[in-house]
Design a protein around this motif. Sequence first.
Motif, PDB file in Angstrom:
ATOM      1  N   LEU A 222       0.818  -1.209   0.000  1.00 62.67           N
ATOM      2  CA  LEU A 222       0.000   0.000   0.000  1.00 62.67           C
ATOM      3  C   LEU A 222       0.857   1.267   0.000  1.00 62.67           C
ATOM      4  N   VAL A 223       2.030   1.196   0.632  1.00 59.90           N
ATOM      5  CA  VAL A 223       2.941   2.346   0.562  1.00 59.90           C
ATOM      6  C   VAL A 223       3.317   2.595  -0.901  1.00 59.90           C
ATOM      7  N   ALA A 224       3.545   1.499  -1.638  1.00 58.72           N
ATOM      8  CA  ALA A 224       3.884   1.646  -3.057  1.00 58.72           C
ATOM      9  C   ALA A 224       2.731   2.315  -3.814  1.00 58.72           C
ATOM     10  N   VAL A 225       1.502   1.877  -3.527  1.00 50.78           N
ATOM     11  CA  VAL A 225       0.331   2.489  -4.171  1.00 50.78           C
ATOM     12  C   VAL A 225       0.236   3.970  -3.788  1.00 50.78           C
ATOM     13  N   HIS A 226       0.406   4.214  -2.496  1.00 49.60           N
ATOM     14  CA  HIS A 226       0.338   5.584  -1.957  1.00 49.60           C
ATOM     15  C   HIS A 226       1.349   6.483  -2.675  1.00 49.60           C
ATOM     16  N   PHE A 227       2.590   5.998  -2.788  1.00 47.33           N
ATOM     17  CA  PHE A 227       3.656   6.781  -3.427  1.00 47.33           C
ATOM     18  C   PHE A 227       3.384   6.957  -4.920  1.00 47.33           C
ATOM     19  N   PHE A 228       2.888   5.881  -5.557  1.00 46.83           N
ATOM     20  CA  PHE A 228       2.625   5.939  -6.980  1.00 46.83           C
ATOM     21  C   PHE A 228       1.614   7.040  -7.282  1.00 46.83           C
ATOM     22  N   ARG A 229       0.579   7.099  -6.450  1.00 51.71           N
ATOM     23  CA  ARG A 229      -0.439   8.118  -6.692  1.00 51.71           C
ATOM     24  C   ARG A 229       0.083   9.508  -6.356  1.00 51.71           C
ATOM     25  N   VAL A 230       0.906   9.587  -5.325  1.00 47.61           N
ATOM     26  CA  VAL A 230       1.526  10.878  -5.009  1.00 47.61           C
ATOM     27  C   VAL A 230       2.368  11.337  -6.193  1.00 47.61           C
ATOM     28  N   ARG A 231       3.093  10.384  -6.775  1.00 53.59           N
ATOM     29  CA  ARG A 231       3.948  10.682  -7.916  1.00 53.59           C
ATOM     30  C   ARG A 231       3.113  11.166  -9.100  1.00 53.59           C
ATOM     31  N   LYS A 232       1.946  10.540  -9.293  1.00 56.96           N
ATOM     32  CA  LYS A 232       1.090  10.910 -10.422  1.00 56.96           C
ATOM     33  C   LYS A 232       0.395  12.249 -10.186  1.00 56.96           C
ATOM     34  N   ASP A 233       0.010  12.507  -8.938  1.00 55.14           N
ATOM     35  CA  ASP A 233      -0.800  13.697  -8.655  1.00 55.14           C
ATOM     36  C   ASP A 233       0.031  14.878  -8.188  1.00 55.14           C
ATOM     37  N   GLY A 234       1.334  14.682  -7.999  1.00 57.01           N
ATOM     38  CA  GLY A 234       2.172  15.750  -7.485  1.00 57.01           C
ATOM     39  C   GLY A 234       2.394  15.559  -5.991  1.00 57.01           C
TER      40      GLY A 234
END
Lengths: 419, 165
Positions: A222-234
Amino acid sequence: MPSLTAATRTVRSAWRSVFRVGWPRTDKDRTAAMISSFFLHVHSAKVKKHSLRASYTLGLGLISFYLLLVLVVTGVALMLYYTPHPPEAYRSMKDLQFVVTFGPVLRNMHRWAAHAMVLVVFLHMCRVFFTGGYKTPRRFNWVVGVVLFLLTLGLSFTGYLLPWDQLSFWAITVGSNIASYAPWIGDDLKYLMLGGHVIGSGALLRFYVLHCVVLPGAAMTLVAVHFFRVRKDGLSAPPQPEPSAIVEAAPGRFPASTRSYGLMALTDRPAQPVVESDPEDDEVLSWPHLLYRELLLLLAVLVVLHVVALVFNAPLEEIANATITPNPAKAPWYFLGLQELVHYSAFVGGVLVPGVIVLALVLIPYLDPKPRGVGVWFARERRWANWTFGAFAIVAVVLTIVGTFFRGPNWAWVWPWMR
Amino acid sequence: MTDPAKDGDRAAGGLTGERTRRRFLFTTGTATVVVGVFGFLGATARYLFPNVLYEPPSRFPVGRPEDFPPGTATFLPERRLFVFNSDAGFYAISSICTHLGCNVNHITGDGFACPCHGSLYDANGQVTRGPAPRPLAWFALSLSPRGELVIDEERLVQPDYRFKV
């Protein structure tokens, strides 16, 4: 000396086979360095200035991640000396405490990092709320964050039993009995959790597997998902809503790039070129601006943890004894707010209130989706939301403080200075 | 409707009401796989509930009747219960607080007090104060062929229970 030059060339080319860009000296190389490295490409090549401001994010998300890293490393080290079976479990704690080289430091670091992580993840959640960071397009990432908070509590709780001392045994007794108050499934839930009716070797093994395999695996994913979305959304919500990001990507269409540096911009271009809508001077290169800040923060976290671990020993009481209940028997501190409620009613404090809180946290971004007052602390437009959330946070903190410091034998009220 | 992308969706049995046979097969096929997978997972979850427990037996001898002097309460910490020898006979009350499982303390003549959350019980184990939801458990007693008192934690009894030797 032709052979020496040949050797140098071989070494240099071998080095290049690992680090393709080398130490970047131009902006182009700095961009390439971020993109070409597996570990660095979690960052974008450039970051918005606002997300680097320490007073905006307080670095809490990053600190949580660093604490998780420390917990994984120290946890694996502790596993080498730990036997998940009573009473050897307690003996391994004694070994770690007294005979293993650097054992106390690693155990203390693990313990204090775990406590710190619960606190920091909670503060991170508060920060995101008070700056409106859960709004579109980050709504689902808030939900992922809530689950990560629950996983943090679960990790801490399952780890609490492992020392197999009086503190852990009775904290888990109280905790697992709270679970049995869940309507309909309560008794089955407790049986499932303990692998039996009492806290014994089966329960210890289950908690161990949950603590070392299941929950860390879930948390890392879930940290990976969390970071991935942070990366996509800024990195963090900007003070003004991004014009193109207010609407989440339409189904069936690849989302438009909102960045001017979209190196892999296989996108439908928005009508207006982003370069013009997105002023360049709002951004800086991640190398070095973001990277150095991250490394400094990592260093700070490690230094603080080391100092705390060297000064304060993690508690270890007598071996677990089902026949003697310490008075008072307290759950881990982050559950003492709930225990304070449980003291009035086990169902209300143990099932109803936590259930409603989790549900409310998950629903927040869907009940309050309007992109107003985003990106600033305590925005006036969000006064009502901030007051509500703040009130709940304060009540939770007060209950926790009362349970921790103001409750003595028989859960009677005591003044901390009168003990 | 000549959009090729939409045509692709339709070919997959998707979004439109046309071609109902294909759509029907796609839907039932997907549903079967989903039900099958989750059915197997659900059934496998039974694995997590152990069938054999290596826990202390729920029926055990606690000693000969004369080991418990008349008019006394004896706490057996290993078994987490009290054995009383009254004029009317023997009885056994659990020391496990019904709130969250701490050991209650016996206060002679006054009942029981839980150290964890302050639940109070009277001499019969009935809740008088605090968060405990149920009275303390009473267990049935019997006499073994060897003349020992035997407690059966599976057999719960009412507070008027007395066991005459």
